[in-house]
Design a protein around this motif. Structure first.
Motif, mmCIF file in Angstrom:
data_model
loop_
_atom_site.group_PDB
_atom_site.id
_atom_site.type_symbol
_atom_site.label_atom_id
_atom_site.label_comp_id
_atom_site.label_asym_id
_atom_site.label_seq_id
_atom_site.Cartn_x
_atom_site.Cartn_y
_atom_site.Cartn_z
ATOM 1 N N THR A 298 0.830 -1.199 0.000
ATOM 2 C CA THR A 298 0.000 0.000 0.000
ATOM 3 C C THR A 298 0.863 1.247 0.000
ATOM 4 O O THR A 298 1.998 1.240 0.460
ATOM 5 C CB THR A 298 -0.927 0.046 1.237
ATOM 6 N N GLU A 299 0.290 2.311 -0.518
ATOM 7 C CA GLU A 299 0.923 3.625 -0.509
ATOM 8 C C GLU A 299 -0.094 4.611 0.015
ATOM 9 O O GLU A 299 -1.072 4.914 -0.664
ATOM 10 C CB GLU A 299 1.334 4.033 -1.921
ATOM 11 N N GLY B 112 -1.507 7.922 0.512
ATOM 12 C CA GLY B 112 -1.325 9.218 -0.129
ATOM 13 C C GLY B 112 -1.572 10.372 0.820
ATOM 14 O O GLY B 112 -0.881 11.363 0.812
ATOM 15 N N SER C 58 -6.454 8.859 1.241
ATOM 16 C CA SER C 58 -6.392 7.960 0.095
ATOM 17 C C SER C 58 -5.273 6.958 0.297
ATOM 18 O O SER C 58 -4.309 7.213 1.016
ATOM 19 C CB SER C 58 -6.162 8.741 -1.204
ATOM 20 N N CYS C 59 -5.429 5.814 -0.345
ATOM 21 C CA CYS C 59 -4.433 4.762 -0.247
ATOM 22 C C CYS C 59 -4.408 4.023 -1.579
ATOM 23 O O CYS C 59 -5.428 3.497 -2.026
ATOM 24 C CB CYS C 59 -4.806 3.814 0.883
ATOM 25 N N GLY C 60 -3.257 3.997 -2.221
ATOM 26 C CA GLY C 60 -3.100 3.259 -3.468
ATOM 27 C C GLY C 60 -2.566 1.868 -3.191
ATOM 28 O O GLY C 60 -1.837 1.644 -2.226
ATOM 29 N N ARG D 178 -0.414 -1.182 -4.955
ATOM 30 C CA ARG D 178 0.489 -1.467 -6.073
ATOM 31 C C ARG D 178 1.152 -2.817 -5.869
ATOM 32 O O ARG D 178 1.386 -3.225 -4.747
ATOM 33 C CB ARG D 178 1.597 -0.425 -6.174
ATOM 34 N N GLN E 119 -1.182 1.222 -10.662
ATOM 35 C CA GLN E 119 -1.953 0.827 -9.486
ATOM 36 C C GLN E 119 -2.777 -0.421 -9.762
ATOM 37 O O GLN E 119 -3.322 -0.592 -10.835
ATOM 38 C CB GLN E 119 -2.889 1.948 -9.056
ATOM 39 N N ALA F 276 -7.291 1.320 -5.504
ATOM 40 C CA ALA F 276 -7.213 2.522 -4.673
ATOM 41 C C ALA F 276 -8.452 2.608 -3.805
ATOM 42 O O ALA F 276 -9.548 2.225 -4.226
ATOM 43 C CB ALA F 276 -7.103 3.769 -5.542
ATOM 44 N N ASN G 286 -10.395 5.545 -1.315
ATOM 45 C CA ASN G 286 -10.434 6.965 -0.963
ATOM 46 C C ASN G 286 -11.576 7.211 0.006
ATOM 47 O O ASN G 286 -12.645 6.617 -0.137
ATOM 48 C CB ASN G 286 -10.655 7.827 -2.208
ATOM 49 N N SER H 200 -15.380 0.013 -9.885
ATOM 50 C CA SER H 200 -15.344 1.047 -8.841
ATOM 51 C C SER H 200 -16.639 1.009 -8.045
ATOM 52 O O SER H 200 -17.720 0.895 -8.625
ATOM 53 C CB SER H 200 -15.181 2.439 -9.455
ATOM 54 N N THR I 217 -11.619 1.165 -5.934
ATOM 55 C CA THR I 217 -11.467 0.760 -7.332
ATOM 56 C C THR I 217 -10.450 -0.359 -7.415
ATOM 57 O O THR I 217 -9.406 -0.321 -6.757
ATOM 58 C CB THR I 217 -10.993 1.949 -8.197
#
Length: 144
Positions: free
Chosen positions: A11-12, A14, A28-30, A32, A39, A42, A44, A91, A104
């Motif tokens: 996770t990233e 944001g 938010s969290c992406g 990967r 990505q 994600a 949010n 989504s 998503t």
């Protein structure tokens, strides 16, 4: 996402923190896969007291409501749409209190232990439950 057996997922974050630590109005969290530029997904969260429909928050159209989930939730599913054959994704958006949640999943950019990701109806239902659960948690734990 790890229930989908996505390979090397990390996770990233944001902005904000989705684990109960207060954040101003948005987080938010992406998601990967390691060694990949795109990505896999994600999530949010956004507090919007003045906007009542979650799809308006991200200025998106094409969502349809899913019934029977216990909370109102909408989906835009282009995983089987031939127009989006090269970029299948799904989504989900929901609203609980003043908080809007979005989740998503990018099928086209996610590799599982057994190959390319292809979401089942059960995977999609569980993803909808996931964003409802996280949005509820944020709505219950964040200051008004």
């Amino acid at each position: 996402m790890n229930e989908l057996r996505a390979r090397d997922l990390h996770t990233e974050v944001g902005s904000g923190d989705l684990n109960g630590v207060p954040f101003p109005q948005e987080a938010s969290c992406g998601l990967r896969q390691l060694n990949d530029d795109g990505q896999s997904g994600a999530i949010n969260m956004k507090r919007t007291p003045d906007i009542s429909h979650p799809a308006e928050v991200w200025r998106q159209e094409g969502y349809r409501e899913i019934l029977g989930m216990g909370e109102r939730i909408w989906v835009e599913d282009v995983t089987t749409d031939p127009v989006w054959a090269d970029f299948p994704r799904i989504s989900f958006v929901t609203r609980i209190g003043e908080w809007n949640g979005s989740f998503t999943i990018y099928e086209y950019n996610t590799v599982t232990e057994s190959g390319a990701l292809h979401l089942t109806d059960e995977n999609k239902r569980r993803a909808a439950e996931f964003v409802i659960d996280w949005t509820r948690r944020v709505a219950e734990t964040q200051p008004k």
